[in-house]
Design a protein around this motif. Structure first.
Motif, PDB file in Angstrom:
ATOM      1  N   GLY A   1       0.414 -29.915 -11.770  1.00  0.00           N
ATOM      2  CA  GLY A   1       0.330 -29.214 -13.043  1.00  0.00           C
ATOM      3  C   GLY A   1       0.851 -27.795 -13.003  1.00  0.00           C
ATOM      4  N   HIS A   2       1.396 -27.377 -11.842  1.00  0.00           N
ATOM      5  CA  HIS A   2       1.924 -26.019 -11.707  1.00  0.00           C
ATOM      6  C   HIS A   2       3.422 -26.094 -11.443  1.00  0.00           C
ATOM      7  CE1 HIS A   2      -2.127 -24.278 -11.592  1.00  0.00           C
ATOM      8  NE2 HIS A   2      -2.467 -25.275 -10.767  1.00  0.00           N
ATOM      9  N   ARG A   3       4.135 -25.148 -12.029  1.00  0.00           N
ATOM     10  CA  ARG A   3       5.572 -25.063 -11.793  1.00  0.00           C
ATOM     11  C   ARG A   3       5.808 -24.232 -10.533  1.00  0.00           C
ATOM     12  NH1 ARG A   3       8.237 -28.768 -14.380  1.00  0.00           N
ATOM     13  NH2 ARG A   3      10.117 -27.508 -14.018  1.00  0.00           N
ATOM     14  N   VAL A   4       6.488 -24.842  -9.581  1.00  0.00           N
ATOM     15  CA  VAL A   4       6.770 -24.183  -8.303  1.00  0.00           C
ATOM     16  C   VAL A   4       8.263 -24.224  -8.091  1.00  0.00           C
ATOM     17  CG1 VAL A   4       6.351 -24.146  -5.819  1.00  0.00           C
ATOM     18  CG2 VAL A   4       4.555 -24.913  -7.382  1.00  0.00           C
ATOM     19  N   SER A   5       8.803 -23.102  -7.680  1.00  0.00           N
ATOM     20  CA  SER A   5      10.247 -23.046  -7.484  1.00  0.00           C
ATOM     21  C   SER A   5      10.632 -23.786  -6.210  1.00  0.00           C
ATOM     22  CB  SER A   5      10.706 -21.585  -7.405  1.00  0.00           C
ATOM     23  OG  SER A   5      10.189 -20.967  -6.240  1.00  0.00           O
ATOM     24  N   ARG A   6      11.849 -24.205  -6.228  1.00  0.00           N
ATOM     25  CA  ARG A   6      12.356 -24.917  -5.047  1.00  0.00           C
ATOM     26  C   ARG A   6      12.391 -23.990  -3.834  1.00  0.00           C
ATOM     27  NH1 ARG A   6      17.904 -28.458  -5.110  1.00  0.00           N
ATOM     28  NH2 ARG A   6      17.563 -29.512  -3.103  1.00  0.00           N
ATOM     29  N   THR A   7      12.593 -22.704  -4.074  1.00  0.00           N
ATOM     30  CA  THR A   7      12.609 -21.743  -2.976  1.00  0.00           C
ATOM     31  C   THR A   7      11.225 -21.627  -2.351  1.00  0.00           C
ATOM     32  OG1 THR A   7      14.367 -20.497  -4.078  1.00  0.00           O
ATOM     33  CG2 THR A   7      13.116 -19.351  -2.371  1.00  0.00           C
ATOM     34  N   ASP A   8      10.193 -21.632  -3.206  1.00  0.00           N
ATOM     35  CA  ASP A   8       8.818 -21.568  -2.678  1.00  0.00           C
ATOM     36  C   ASP A   8       8.490 -22.806  -1.839  1.00  0.00           C
ATOM     37  OD1 ASP A   8       8.428 -19.143  -3.892  1.00  0.00           O
ATOM     38  OD2 ASP A   8       7.546 -20.021  -5.706  1.00  0.00           O
ATOM     39  N   ILE A   9       9.017 -23.944  -2.324  1.00  0.00           N
ATOM     40  CA  ILE A   9       8.764 -25.186  -1.557  1.00  0.00           C
ATOM     41  C   ILE A   9       9.443 -25.111  -0.194  1.00  0.00           C
ATOM     42  CG2 ILE A   9       9.151 -27.664  -1.494  1.00  0.00           C
ATOM     43  CD1 ILE A   9       8.895 -27.690  -4.515  1.00  0.00           C
ATOM     44  N   SER A  10      10.665 -24.596  -0.175  1.00  0.00           N
ATOM     45  CA  SER A  10      11.386 -24.464   1.091  1.00  0.00           C
ATOM     46  C   SER A  10      10.667 -23.505   2.032  1.00  0.00           C
ATOM     47  CB  SER A  10      12.813 -23.979   0.833  1.00  0.00           C
ATOM     48  OG  SER A  10      13.521 -24.907   0.058  1.00  0.00           O
ATOM     49  N   THR A  11      10.130 -22.405   1.464  1.00  0.00           N
ATOM     50  CA  THR A  11       9.386 -21.442   2.296  1.00  0.00           C
ATOM     51  C   THR A  11       8.120 -22.088   2.851  1.00  0.00           C
ATOM     52  OG1 THR A  11      10.231 -19.606   0.953  1.00  0.00           O
ATOM     53  CG2 THR A  11       8.276 -19.194   2.295  1.00  0.00           C
ATOM     54  N   ALA A  12       7.414 -22.816   1.973  1.00  0.00           N
ATOM     55  CA  ALA A  12       6.198 -23.496   2.430  1.00  0.00           C
ATOM     56  C   ALA A  12       6.518 -24.530   3.503  1.00  0.00           C
ATOM     57  CB  ALA A  12       5.496 -24.156   1.248  1.00  0.00           C
ATOM     58  N   LEU A  13       7.659 -25.223   3.306  1.00  0.00           N
ATOM     59  CA  LEU A  13       8.058 -26.228   4.299  1.00  0.00           C
ATOM     60  C   LEU A  13       8.348 -25.574   5.644  1.00  0.00           C
ATOM     61  CD1 LEU A  13       8.724 -29.174   4.859  1.00  0.00           C
ATOM     62  CD2 LEU A  13      11.049 -28.721   4.062  1.00  0.00           C
TER      63      LEU A  13
ATOM     64  N   THR B   1       1.922 -34.694   7.506  1.00  0.00           N
ATOM     65  CA  THR B   1       1.879 -35.339   6.179  1.00  0.00           C
ATOM     66  C   THR B   1       2.302 -34.361   5.083  1.00  0.00           C
ATOM     67  OG1 THR B   1       0.100 -36.788   6.946  1.00  0.00           O
ATOM     68  CG2 THR B   1       0.395 -36.571   4.563  1.00  0.00           C
ATOM     69  N   GLU B   2       1.842 -33.120   5.171  1.00  0.00           N
ATOM     70  CA  GLU B   2       2.211 -32.115   4.182  1.00  0.00           C
ATOM     71  C   GLU B   2       3.714 -31.828   4.230  1.00  0.00           C
ATOM     72  OE1 GLU B   2      -0.264 -28.795   5.028  1.00  0.00           O
ATOM     73  OE2 GLU B   2      -2.093 -29.739   4.259  1.00  0.00           O
ATOM     74  N   MET B   3       4.284 -31.814   5.432  1.00  0.00           N
ATOM     75  CA  MET B   3       5.733 -31.615   5.544  1.00  0.00           C
ATOM     76  C   MET B   3       6.489 -32.748   4.860  1.00  0.00           C
ATOM     77  SD  MET B   3       6.720 -29.962   9.238  1.00  0.00           S
ATOM     78  CE  MET B   3       6.141 -31.372  10.144  1.00  0.00           C
ATOM     79  N   LYS B   4       6.014 -33.964   4.986  1.00  0.00           N
ATOM     80  CA  LYS B   4       6.658 -35.099   4.340  1.00  0.00           C
ATOM     81  C   LYS B   4       6.639 -34.939   2.821  1.00  0.00           C
ATOM     82  CE  LYS B   4       5.951 -39.238   5.677  1.00  0.00           C
ATOM     83  NZ  LYS B   4       5.285 -40.509   6.062  1.00  0.00           N
ATOM     84  N   HIS B   5       5.499 -34.505   2.291  1.00  0.00           N
ATOM     85  CA  HIS B   5       5.400 -34.310   0.841  1.00  0.00           C
ATOM     86  C   HIS B   5       6.344 -33.201   0.373  1.00  0.00           C
ATOM     87  CE1 HIS B   5       2.311 -37.200   0.337  1.00  0.00           C
ATOM     88  NE2 HIS B   5       1.355 -36.524   0.958  1.00  0.00           N
ATOM     89  N   LEU B   6       6.327 -32.083   1.074  1.00  0.00           N
ATOM     90  CA  LEU B   6       7.199 -30.969   0.674  1.00  0.00           C
ATOM     91  C   LEU B   6       8.667 -31.379   0.734  1.00  0.00           C
ATOM     92  CD1 LEU B   6       5.394 -27.975   2.425  1.00  0.00           C
ATOM     93  CD2 LEU B   6       5.477 -28.473  -0.041  1.00  0.00           C
ATOM     94  N   ARG B   7       8.977 -32.124   1.757  1.00  0.00           N
ATOM     95  CA  ARG B   7      10.387 -32.560   1.895  1.00  0.00           C
ATOM     96  C   ARG B   7      10.753 -33.517   0.768  1.00  0.00           C
ATOM     97  NH1 ARG B   7      14.813 -33.061   1.717  1.00  0.00           N
ATOM     98  NH2 ARG B   7      16.404 -33.329   3.307  1.00  0.00           N
ATOM     99  N   SER B   8       9.833 -34.363   0.351  1.00  0.00           N
ATOM    100  CA  SER B   8      10.111 -35.311  -0.740  1.00  0.00           C
ATOM    101  C   SER B   8      10.246 -34.589  -2.076  1.00  0.00           C
ATOM    102  CB  SER B   8       9.011 -36.369  -0.804  1.00  0.00           C
ATOM    103  OG  SER B   8       7.773 -35.771  -1.134  1.00  0.00           O
ATOM    104  N   TRP B   9       9.507 -33.502  -2.249  1.00  0.00           N
ATOM    105  CA  TRP B   9       9.603 -32.759  -3.501  1.00  0.00           C
ATOM    106  C   TRP B   9      10.974 -32.081  -3.625  1.00  0.00           C
ATOM    107  CZ3 TRP B   9       4.196 -30.111  -2.772  1.00  0.00           C
ATOM    108  CH2 TRP B   9       3.195 -31.077  -3.043  1.00  0.00           C
TER     109      TRP B   9
END
Length: 269
Positions: free
Chosen positions: A118-130, A97-105
């Motif tokens: 409410g936090h600004r997260v870079s797209r690179t951080d999202i890709s790393t988290a994914l 489920t978390e992967m689906k959310h990260l991928r949608s972001w």
């Protein structure tokens, strides 16, 4: 038993003395041992064997608690393994489920950063988290597969153990009924044998009867022996010689009396 053992030992020494090999002696020793076992077993009464069965049933009764514990322990371990499998499945589902959310972001924005809670997260951080979520999900799926396989094998083992215990328990109860039946049959046989053996002692009567027959036979033999060498005419002549005077007088009296009677009858007419 000692006699049989002594005979067997004597035979073994004799066979060795005449040139039999150790292998042959071992074979003959085994034959003697088997015969000793058969002789001892044949001499054991049925009542003793039934008591032995009762001893074995007592051992089985003592094993009931330990067998139940093994089955119950296996069932509890299976329940724990199934619960562990569900936890791993839930963890894997959460990662998915978390992967689906990260991928949608990532798809939702084209800018370098996105606002998440409410936090600004870079797209690179999202890709790393994914990337980390994907790795964790793969690891979790592998764990789920291993746990599922373990649970499957454990379930089969538990089912087999439970079935085995059920069969064992049924056989134990059946043996108890069979022992009671065998005891009743042995008692019936003993009563039948005692009844058949309870007969009158006729040995003395038979001996007395045979003695009477022997005496009667001996008397007949003596009579036949005494009659040998004589004839009926000899007996008649002997009686006539001994009683000739008496017979003549008796005959004369009969004749005279008859003549007088005849004379009286003639005068009457």
């Amino acid at each position: 038993m000692k006699k049989i053992l002594g005979i067997g030992l004597g035979i073994a020494i004799t066979l060795f003395a005449v040139g039999f090999s150790f292998a042959e002696l071992g074979e003959y020793t085994r034959v003697v041992k088997n015969r000793m076992h058969s002789a001892v077993k044949d001499s054991i009464p049925l009542s003793v064997e039934i008591e032995r069965m009762e001893v074995l049933l007592t051992k089985l009764d003592d094993q009931v608690a330990s067998h139940k514990y093994l089955v119950a322990k296996s069932q509890i371990n299976l329940q724990e393994a199934e619960a562990e499998l569900k936890r791993h499945e839930s963890k894997s589902q959460n990662l998915f489920t978390e992967m689906k959310h990260l991928r949608s972001w990532i798809d939702a924005t084209e800018v370098a950063t996105v606002c998440v809670s409410g936090h600004r997260v870079s797209r690179t951080d999202i890709s790393t988290a994914l990337r980390h979520k994907l790795s964790a999900w793969k690891e979790s799926e592998a764990t789920v597969e291993a746990c599922a396989q373990t649970v499957g094998e454990h379930r089969k083992a538990t089912d087999a153990l439970t079935m085995q215990f059920t069969e064992w328990e049924n056989q134990r109860k059946l043996l108890g009924h069979r022992v009671e039946k065998l005891k009743a049959q042995v008692v019936a046989q003993q009563l039948k044998q005692e009844t058949s053996l309870a007969q009158l002692d006729q040995s003395d009567l038979a001996r007395a009867t045979r003695l009477a027959e022997d005496i009667e036979k001996e008397i007949r033999i003596n009579e036949a022996q005494a009659a040998l060498g004589t004839s009926p005419l000899d007996h008649v002549l002997q009686e006539q010689v001994d009683d000739s005077a008496d017979i003549t007088a008796e005959v004369d009296a009969v004749l005279n009396g008859q003549e007088k009677n005849d004379g009286k009858l003639t005068s009457n007419f």
